[in-house]
Design an enzyme around this catalytic site. Structure first.
Site, PDB file in Angstrom:
ATOM      1  N   ILE A  13       0.913  -1.219  -0.130  1.00 38.06           N
ATOM      2  CA  ILE A  13       0.010  -0.104   0.036  1.00 38.06           C
ATOM      3  C   ILE A  13       0.878   1.308   0.059  1.00 38.06           C
ATOM      4  CG2 ILE A  13      -1.609   1.367   1.287  1.00 38.06           C
ATOM      5  CD1 ILE A  13      -2.521  -1.282   2.528  1.00 38.06           C
ATOM      6  N   ASP A  53      13.966   3.490   9.376  1.00 36.12           N
ATOM      7  CA  ASP A  53      13.642   2.297  10.126  1.00 36.12           C
ATOM      8  C   ASP A  53      12.941   2.853  11.359  1.00 36.12           C
ATOM      9  OD1 ASP A  53      13.403   0.241  11.926  1.00 36.12           O
ATOM     10  OD2 ASP A  53      15.378  -0.651  11.495  1.00 36.12           O
ATOM     11  N   ASN A  80       3.005   4.461   7.552  1.00 34.14           N
ATOM     12  CA  ASN A  80       2.384   3.313   6.785  1.00 34.14           C
ATOM     13  C   ASN A  80       3.166   2.144   7.153  1.00 34.14           C
ATOM     14  OD1 ASN A  80       1.286   1.598   4.280  1.00 34.14           O
ATOM     15  ND2 ASN A  80       3.508   1.507   4.031  1.00 34.14           N
ATOM     16  N   SER A 129      -6.294  -0.267  11.561  1.00 34.98           N
ATOM     17  CA  SER A 129      -7.128  -1.270  11.346  1.00 34.98           C
ATOM     18  C   SER A 129      -8.056  -1.732  12.052  1.00 34.98           C
ATOM     19  CB  SER A 129      -6.136  -2.610  11.090  1.00 34.98           C
ATOM     20  OG  SER A 129      -7.019  -3.727  11.024  1.00 34.98           O
ATOM     21  N   LYS A 156      -2.614  -1.915  16.830  1.00 31.60           N
ATOM     22  CA  LYS A 156      -3.330  -1.330  15.951  1.00 31.60           C
ATOM     23  C   LYS A 156      -4.460  -0.329  16.724  1.00 31.60           C
ATOM     24  CE  LYS A 156      -1.383  -1.840  11.817  1.00 31.60           C
ATOM     25  NZ  LYS A 156      -0.981  -0.588  11.178  1.00 31.60           N
TER      26      LYS A 156
END
Length: 228
Positions: A13, A53, A80, A129, A156
């Site tokens: 994504i 990172d 992301n 999510s 999440k």
């Protein structure tokens, strides 16, 4: 020009979001921890690469310093980078999951805030999510009800809460969390499910291109706000 940084953007994504935002005229920095893969991805679509990172403080600070030196500001940050954290539930696995999916958001956002404050329309989009939504995981009619991903779901949920708290503490910057939809990526390959990344990326792009008076502090999917 709109200056955009996307973490974990050498594939999936994130990569597709980078491609779509480039088509809209953004200057896009692909953040990736693997230099070879990140440089290859950036070269493929004409983006810029910065080694980043999200689990390493020094790496994050160096990446944002490099963008600051080159551009002087940051207009859009897309958090992301993430891991699925399937498998055994134990202390090391929990630390790894939260370090990437939640603490990584804090590292990158805190390093980016000085540059975001220099933007005329600063925007942060965090890929979260609905697996981290109490509403979804307790609803037998929702697919999240059946997902055995405790650490992913918990991390999440933390990502969404961080989004809300940043929106409250940084009223001049829009912060929104996104459920991108079930997507076929390397991360979900074991499940054999999901739609193409370019479809899910459209929802990211929508939140990344909000007007100055757009919403903040929300958790959304492609159809609008979600309960969580």
């Amino acid at each position: 020009m709109t200056i955009t940084l996307i973490t974990g953007a050498n594939r999936g994504i994130g990569f597709e979001t980078a491609r779509q935002l480039l088509e809209l005229g953004h200057v896009v920095y692909i953040g990736a921890r693997d230099t070879e893969r990140g440089e290859k991805a950036a070269a493929e679509i004409g983006a810029r690469f910065v080694r980043l990172d999200v689990t390493d403080d020094a790496s994050v600070k160096e990446a944002l310093a490099a963008i600051g030196a080159a551009e002087g500001r940051l207009d859009v940050l897309v958090n992301n980078a993430g891991i699925l954290a399937a498998g055994d539930i134990d202390g090391p696995s929990a630390l790894r999951s939260f370090d990437t999916n939640a603490v990584g958001i804090v590292r990158v956002t805190e390093a980016a805030l000085p540059l975001l404050r220099k933007s005329a329309n600063p925007t942060v989009v965090t890929l979260s999510s609905s697996a981290g939504s109490f509403w979804a995981v307790t609803n037998p009619e929702r697919p999240e009800f059946h997902l055995p991903l405790a650490l992913y779901s918990a991390s999440k949920a933390a990502a969404t809460m961080l989004t809300v708290q940043y929106a409250k503490s940084q009223p001049g910057i829009k912060f929104n969390a996104l459920e991108p939809g079930t997507t076929a990526t390397d991360m979900t390959a074991a499940f054999g499910i999901g739609r193409p990344p370019e479809e899910s990326a459209r929802a990211v792009v929508r939140l990344a291109t909000l007007d100055a008076d757009g919403p903040t502090g929300t958790f959304q999917d492609e159809n609008g706000e979600l309960p969580w």
